[in-house]
Design a protein around this motif. Sequence first.
Motif, mmCIF file in Angstrom:
data_model
loop_
_atom_site.group_PDB
_atom_site.id
_atom_site.type_symbol
_atom_site.label_atom_id
_atom_site.label_comp_id
_atom_site.label_asym_id
_atom_site.label_seq_id
_atom_site.Cartn_x
_atom_site.Cartn_y
_atom_site.Cartn_z
ATOM 1 N N ALA A 10 0.829 -1.206 0.000
ATOM 2 C CA ALA A 10 0.000 0.000 0.000
ATOM 3 C C ALA A 10 0.864 1.257 0.000
ATOM 4 N N GLN A 11 1.947 1.240 0.779
ATOM 5 C CA GLN A 11 2.846 2.382 0.834
ATOM 6 C C GLN A 11 3.522 2.603 -0.508
ATOM 7 N N GLU A 12 3.864 1.510 -1.189
ATOM 8 C CA GLU A 12 4.484 1.607 -2.511
ATOM 9 C C GLU A 12 3.544 2.287 -3.500
ATOM 10 N N LEU A 13 2.278 1.878 -3.505
ATOM 11 C CA LEU A 13 1.312 2.505 -4.396
ATOM 12 C C LEU A 13 1.127 3.975 -4.044
ATOM 13 N N HIS A 14 1.055 4.263 -2.753
ATOM 14 C CA HIS A 14 0.874 5.637 -2.301
ATOM 15 C C HIS A 14 2.012 6.523 -2.820
ATOM 16 N N GLU A 15 3.241 6.039 -2.731
ATOM 17 C CA GLU A 15 4.385 6.816 -3.188
ATOM 18 C C GLU A 15 4.363 6.994 -4.700
ATOM 19 N N ARG A 16 3.894 5.982 -5.416
ATOM 20 C CA ARG A 16 3.838 6.100 -6.878
ATOM 21 C C ARG A 16 2.777 7.104 -7.308
ATOM 22 N N ILE A 17 1.644 7.118 -6.617
ATOM 23 C CA ILE A 17 0.631 8.118 -6.920
ATOM 24 C C ILE A 17 1.155 9.509 -6.573
ATOM 25 N N LYS A 18 1.832 9.628 -5.446
ATOM 26 C CA LYS A 18 2.362 10.922 -5.006
ATOM 27 C C LYS A 18 3.289 11.514 -6.053
ATOM 28 N N VAL A 85 -4.545 10.596 -12.210
ATOM 29 C CA VAL A 85 -3.504 9.639 -11.827
ATOM 30 C C VAL A 85 -2.838 9.054 -13.068
ATOM 31 N N ASP A 86 -1.522 9.201 -13.141
ATOM 32 C CA ASP A 86 -0.730 8.655 -14.250
ATOM 33 C C ASP A 86 -0.133 7.314 -13.816
ATOM 34 N N TYR A 87 -0.965 6.273 -13.850
ATOM 35 C CA TYR A 87 -0.510 4.963 -13.358
ATOM 36 C C TYR A 87 0.475 4.305 -14.308
ATOM 37 N N LEU A 88 0.509 4.722 -15.582
ATOM 38 C CA LEU A 88 1.467 4.120 -16.508
ATOM 39 C C LEU A 88 2.896 4.539 -16.169
ATOM 40 N N LYS A 104 -6.795 -5.257 -12.835
ATOM 41 C CA LYS A 104 -6.805 -5.454 -11.381
ATOM 42 C C LYS A 104 -5.756 -4.574 -10.712
ATOM 43 N N ARG A 105 -4.620 -4.400 -11.365
ATOM 44 C CA ARG A 105 -3.582 -3.526 -10.834
ATOM 45 C C ARG A 105 -4.064 -2.077 -10.847
ATOM 46 N N VAL A 106 -4.753 -1.690 -11.918
ATOM 47 C CA VAL A 106 -5.321 -0.345 -11.966
ATOM 48 C C VAL A 106 -6.325 -0.177 -10.826
ATOM 49 N N GLY A 107 -7.094 -1.222 -10.541
ATOM 50 C CA GLY A 107 -8.028 -1.181 -9.423
ATOM 51 C C GLY A 107 -7.336 -0.923 -8.098
ATOM 52 N N GLU A 108 -6.116 -1.431 -7.947
ATOM 53 C CA GLU A 108 -5.342 -1.154 -6.730
ATOM 54 C C GLU A 108 -4.980 0.328 -6.653
ATOM 55 N N TYR A 109 -4.671 0.914 -7.802
ATOM 56 C CA TYR A 109 -4.399 2.344 -7.828
ATOM 57 C C TYR A 109 -5.643 3.145 -7.446
ATOM 58 N N VAL A 110 -6.810 2.695 -7.882
ATOM 59 C CA VAL A 110 -8.052 3.376 -7.504
ATOM 60 C C VAL A 110 -8.192 3.393 -5.992
ATOM 61 N N ILE A 114 -7.932 6.845 -3.510
ATOM 62 C CA ILE A 114 -8.978 7.295 -2.591
ATOM 63 C C ILE A 114 -8.372 7.631 -1.237
ATOM 64 N N SER A 115 -7.411 6.839 -0.808
ATOM 65 C CA SER A 115 -6.706 7.165 0.441
ATOM 66 C C SER A 115 -5.833 8.399 0.273
ATOM 67 N N PHE A 116 -5.157 8.490 -0.876
ATOM 68 C CA PHE A 116 -4.255 9.610 -1.123
ATOM 69 C C PHE A 116 -4.993 10.948 -1.128
ATOM 70 N N VAL A 117 -6.204 10.964 -1.699
ATOM 71 C CA VAL A 117 -6.928 12.227 -1.829
ATOM 72 C C VAL A 117 -7.304 12.791 -0.463
ATOM 73 N N ARG A 118 -7.325 11.947 0.540
ATOM 74 C CA ARG A 118 -7.641 12.421 1.897
ATOM 75 C C ARG A 118 -6.529 13.291 2.473
ATOM 76 N N THR A 119 -5.369 13.282 1.829
ATOM 77 C CA THR A 119 -4.252 14.113 2.299
ATOM 78 C C THR A 119 -4.225 15.477 1.612
ATOM 79 N N ILE A 120 -5.134 15.715 0.676
ATOM 80 C CA ILE A 120 -5.117 16.945 -0.117
ATOM 81 C C ILE A 120 -5.982 18.001 0.566
#
Length: 255
Positions: A10-18, A85-88, A104-110, A114-120
């Motif tokens: 989860a932290q890895e995905l969070h950092e990639r979205i960031k 979100v630029d998941y590519l 399914k991987r894109v679904g993980e980014y979704v 949703i968690s990331f947007v709570r920090t904005i």
Amino acid sequence: MFADCFNTHAQELHERIKANHKIYIPEGKGPFPVVIAFPGCSGVSLNGQETDAGRPGDEADRLFRRHYSRMAIRLQEASYMVLLVDYLTSESISNTCGWEIHPKRVGEYVSDAISFVRTIPNSDLTRINVIGWSHGGEGVLAWLDKLEQEARGVKSAIAVYPGCSSIKPWKTSLPVLMILGEADDIALPDICNTLVQSLPNKTNVFVRSYPNARHGFDLTEGPTVLPVGKNLNIGRNQKAGDNAWNEIFNFLENN
């Protein structure tokens, strides 16, 4: 051990979205309702000419990569805060039209977005919406498929000409708008219609289909028919695109 692995993932995905996103903030005083947006398989241009072109000589890539930023601006002008979100790029992939990134991987980014947007700051955490086009739309549906309980603050999900071949029936009652082109020969509408018919009664899905509408029919530039190989085509249809956007805004306002 499992919890540690899950938290690391989860932290890895969070950092990639960031590192790979753009936020569009409306004028005025917040908090603003939020739309989290996911592009299709060609990816999205976040840096102007540097990333506009996509694959060399691929006109479809160019059209789509420019499209999603324009749609984000359209939502921003309607007073929505948009997280695009630029998941590519997050996966170091320039194009996933061959499913280099599984839905399914894109679904993980979704889920993580949703968690990331709570920090904005100034985001209305009671009015979060998710939208995806094409491969991104299939990712949104994949997220619904894995959703075990209602997502806090999420009001709706929208899938625009999504693929549906990898999706199993979901159970959540979250309002879902599915927008299909009846002439789409890439994301076949019949597969999505069959999926919708198999959903449990408690699901809450609205399907809007447009005649003579190809994949990418809501594009704001480009030809009405553009071959992309293997006897497949994309193409702009202004009437269908305008009608679809009216549906999207009405859906967002009423959920």
